[in-house]
Design a protein around this motif. Sequence first.
Motif, PDB file in Angstrom:
ATOM      1  N   VAL A 202      49.472  41.708  40.332  1.00 30.39           N
ATOM      2  CA  VAL A 202      49.188  40.273  40.430  1.00 30.39           C
ATOM      3  C   VAL A 202      50.288  39.579  41.231  1.00 30.39           C
ATOM      4  O   VAL A 202      50.021  38.774  42.130  1.00 30.39           O
ATOM      5  CB  VAL A 202      49.062  39.643  39.028  1.00 30.39           C
ATOM      6  CG1 VAL A 202      48.889  38.125  39.110  1.00 30.39           C
ATOM      7  CG2 VAL A 202      47.897  40.280  38.271  1.00 30.39           C
TER       8      VAL A 202
ATOM      9  N   ILE B 106      46.163  40.316  42.923  1.00 30.12           N
ATOM     10  CA  ILE B 106      44.943  40.076  42.144  1.00 30.12           C
ATOM     11  C   ILE B 106      45.033  38.745  41.406  1.00 30.12           C
ATOM     12  O   ILE B 106      45.990  38.479  40.695  1.00 30.12           O
ATOM     13  CB  ILE B 106      44.732  41.208  41.107  1.00 30.12           C
ATOM     14  CG1 ILE B 106      44.552  42.557  41.811  1.00 30.12           C
ATOM     15  CG2 ILE B 106      43.533  40.905  40.209  1.00 30.12           C
ATOM     16  CD1 ILE B 106      44.542  43.746  40.859  1.00 30.12           C
ATOM     17  N   ARG B 107      44.026  37.909  41.600  1.00 30.95           N
ATOM     18  CA  ARG B 107      43.888  36.698  40.782  1.00 30.95           C
ATOM     19  C   ARG B 107      42.617  36.777  39.941  1.00 30.95           C
ATOM     20  O   ARG B 107      42.596  36.322  38.801  1.00 30.95           O
ATOM     21  CB  ARG B 107      43.856  35.445  41.669  1.00 30.95           C
ATOM     22  CG  ARG B 107      45.185  35.114  42.314  1.00 30.95           C
ATOM     23  CD  ARG B 107      46.251  34.696  41.317  1.00 30.95           C
ATOM     24  NE  ARG B 107      45.951  33.475  40.605  1.00 30.95           N
ATOM     25  CZ  ARG B 107      46.193  32.246  41.069  1.00 30.95           C
ATOM     26  NH1 ARG B 107      46.739  32.081  42.271  1.00 30.95           N
ATOM     27  NH2 ARG B 107      45.904  31.178  40.342  1.00 30.95           N
TER      28      ARG B 107
ATOM     29  N   TYR C 263      39.468  39.370  38.528  1.00 34.17           N
ATOM     30  CA  TYR C 263      39.045  40.762  38.297  1.00 34.17           C
ATOM     31  C   TYR C 263      37.795  40.757  37.429  1.00 34.17           C
ATOM     32  O   TYR C 263      37.688  39.987  36.466  1.00 34.17           O
ATOM     33  CB  TYR C 263      40.153  41.538  37.583  1.00 34.17           C
ATOM     34  CG  TYR C 263      39.710  42.879  37.034  1.00 34.17           C
ATOM     35  CD1 TYR C 263      39.871  44.043  37.772  1.00 34.17           C
ATOM     36  CD2 TYR C 263      39.127  42.982  35.762  1.00 34.17           C
ATOM     37  CE1 TYR C 263      39.466  45.269  37.273  1.00 34.17           C
ATOM     38  CE2 TYR C 263      38.711  44.205  35.263  1.00 34.17           C
ATOM     39  CZ  TYR C 263      38.880  45.345  36.022  1.00 34.17           C
ATOM     40  OH  TYR C 263      38.471  46.557  35.528  1.00 34.17           O
TER      41      TYR C 263
ATOM     42  N   CYS D 204      34.832  47.967  39.639  1.00 33.64           N
ATOM     43  CA  CYS D 204      35.446  46.642  39.525  1.00 33.64           C
ATOM     44  C   CYS D 204      35.432  45.918  40.860  1.00 33.64           C
ATOM     45  O   CYS D 204      35.420  46.532  41.934  1.00 33.64           O
ATOM     46  CB  CYS D 204      36.867  46.737  38.982  1.00 33.64           C
ATOM     47  SG  CYS D 204      38.030  47.626  40.040  1.00 33.64           S
TER      48      CYS D 204
ATOM     49  N   ILE E 293      37.419  42.558  42.863  1.00 25.36           N
ATOM     50  CA  ILE E 293      38.706  41.850  42.813  1.00 25.36           C
ATOM     51  C   ILE E 293      38.750  40.802  43.907  1.00 25.36           C
ATOM     52  O   ILE E 293      38.289  41.035  45.028  1.00 25.36           O
ATOM     53  CB  ILE E 293      39.866  42.862  43.003  1.00 25.36           C
ATOM     54  CG1 ILE E 293      39.928  43.826  41.806  1.00 25.36           C
ATOM     55  CG2 ILE E 293      41.203  42.157  43.200  1.00 25.36           C
ATOM     56  CD1 ILE E 293      40.813  45.036  42.038  1.00 25.36           C
ATOM     57  N   ASP E 294      39.338  39.653  43.579  1.00 23.81           N
ATOM     58  CA  ASP E 294      39.562  38.611  44.583  1.00 23.81           C
ATOM     59  C   ASP E 294      41.003  38.124  44.485  1.00 23.81           C
ATOM     60  O   ASP E 294      41.666  38.315  43.451  1.00 23.81           O
ATOM     61  CB  ASP E 294      38.589  37.439  44.381  1.00 23.81           C
ATOM     62  CG  ASP E 294      38.278  36.725  45.689  1.00 23.81           C
ATOM     63  OD1 ASP E 294      39.094  36.817  46.641  1.00 23.81           O
ATOM     64  OD2 ASP E 294      37.230  36.055  45.765  1.00 23.81           O
ATOM     65  N   ARG E 295      41.446  37.500  45.544  1.00 25.89           N
ATOM     66  CA  ARG E 295      42.822  36.987  45.594  1.00 25.89           C
ATOM     67  C   ARG E 295      42.888  35.505  45.231  1.00 25.89           C
ATOM     68  O   ARG E 295      43.949  34.889  45.342  1.00 25.89           O
ATOM     69  CB  ARG E 295      43.416  37.235  46.980  1.00 25.89           C
ATOM     70  CG  ARG E 295      43.544  38.721  47.322  1.00 25.89           C
ATOM     71  CD  ARG E 295      44.253  38.956  48.657  1.00 25.89           C
ATOM     72  NE  ARG E 295      44.457  40.368  48.904  1.00 25.89           N
ATOM     73  CZ  ARG E 295      43.637  41.137  49.606  1.00 25.89           C
ATOM     74  NH1 ARG E 295      42.532  40.604  50.136  1.00 25.89           N
ATOM     75  NH2 ARG E 295      43.898  42.423  49.795  1.00 25.89           N
TER      76      ARG E 295
END
Length: 202
Positions: A105, A111-112, A114, A131, A133-135
Motif C-alpha cells: 500500500v 494498492i488503495r 482491493y 483479485c 486492484i486499483d490505485r
Amino acid sequence: MPAELPVNEVARLAALNRYGVLDTPAEQAFDDIPTVAAALCSVPIAVITLVDEHRQWFKAAVGLDGVTETPRSVAFCAHAILEPDQILEVPDALDDPRFARNPLVLGEPNIRFYAGAPLVSPDGQALGTLCVIDRVPRHLSPRERNALASLARQVVAQLELRHLVADLSLRSTTDVLTRAWNRRAFGQRVRAGKGFAERVER
C-alpha cells in the motif's frame, strides 16, 4: 497486519498441492481471465493468486510486469481466503487497519482498492483468489461483483481441467499399482531416443 491461518490450513495446502500448478509456466487459458477481469471492473491490475505456505504465487496477472509472487505476510489474498464464501472488498486500504501500513500500500504497486474472490475447490478449500486492484479508492458495483465471482469459478474450472488432463496422461503411461512406465510409455521413450540418436549421427 498478517492474516490468521485458516482453521483447515493443512487440508487447504494439501488440496492446493494436489493441483501441481505452483511455479508452472504461463498458460493462455489462465492468462485470459485476469485480462477480462481487469476490463470488466475497469482496474489496472488483476491477478490469479494461489496462497502457498509462506507466499502468494501468481499464476496469471495483468498490470504487474515481472512480479510473480509476494510474501504471504503482506498478501491481501491471505485475508480473503479466510471467508471462502464471499468476496473480500477493501474500498480504501489506507482506512483499513489490516492494510494501512502494508508495504504494498505504501509502495509499489500502491494498492488503495482491493477485491478478491476466493478460488474454492470442489471439496471446499480456498486455494487463493482472483483479485482486482486499483490505485485509487473505489467500490465494486453489483454487476462487477457478480462478474468477478463468475470468473473465479472459471479459474477453478481450469484448475480442475488441468488436473484431469495431467491425471489422464499419467494413467496412460504408467502402471496404476507400481507407477512404473507401461509398454506405451516405454515405446514412446525408445522411439524418442532413437530419433535423437539418428539426429546426432547426422
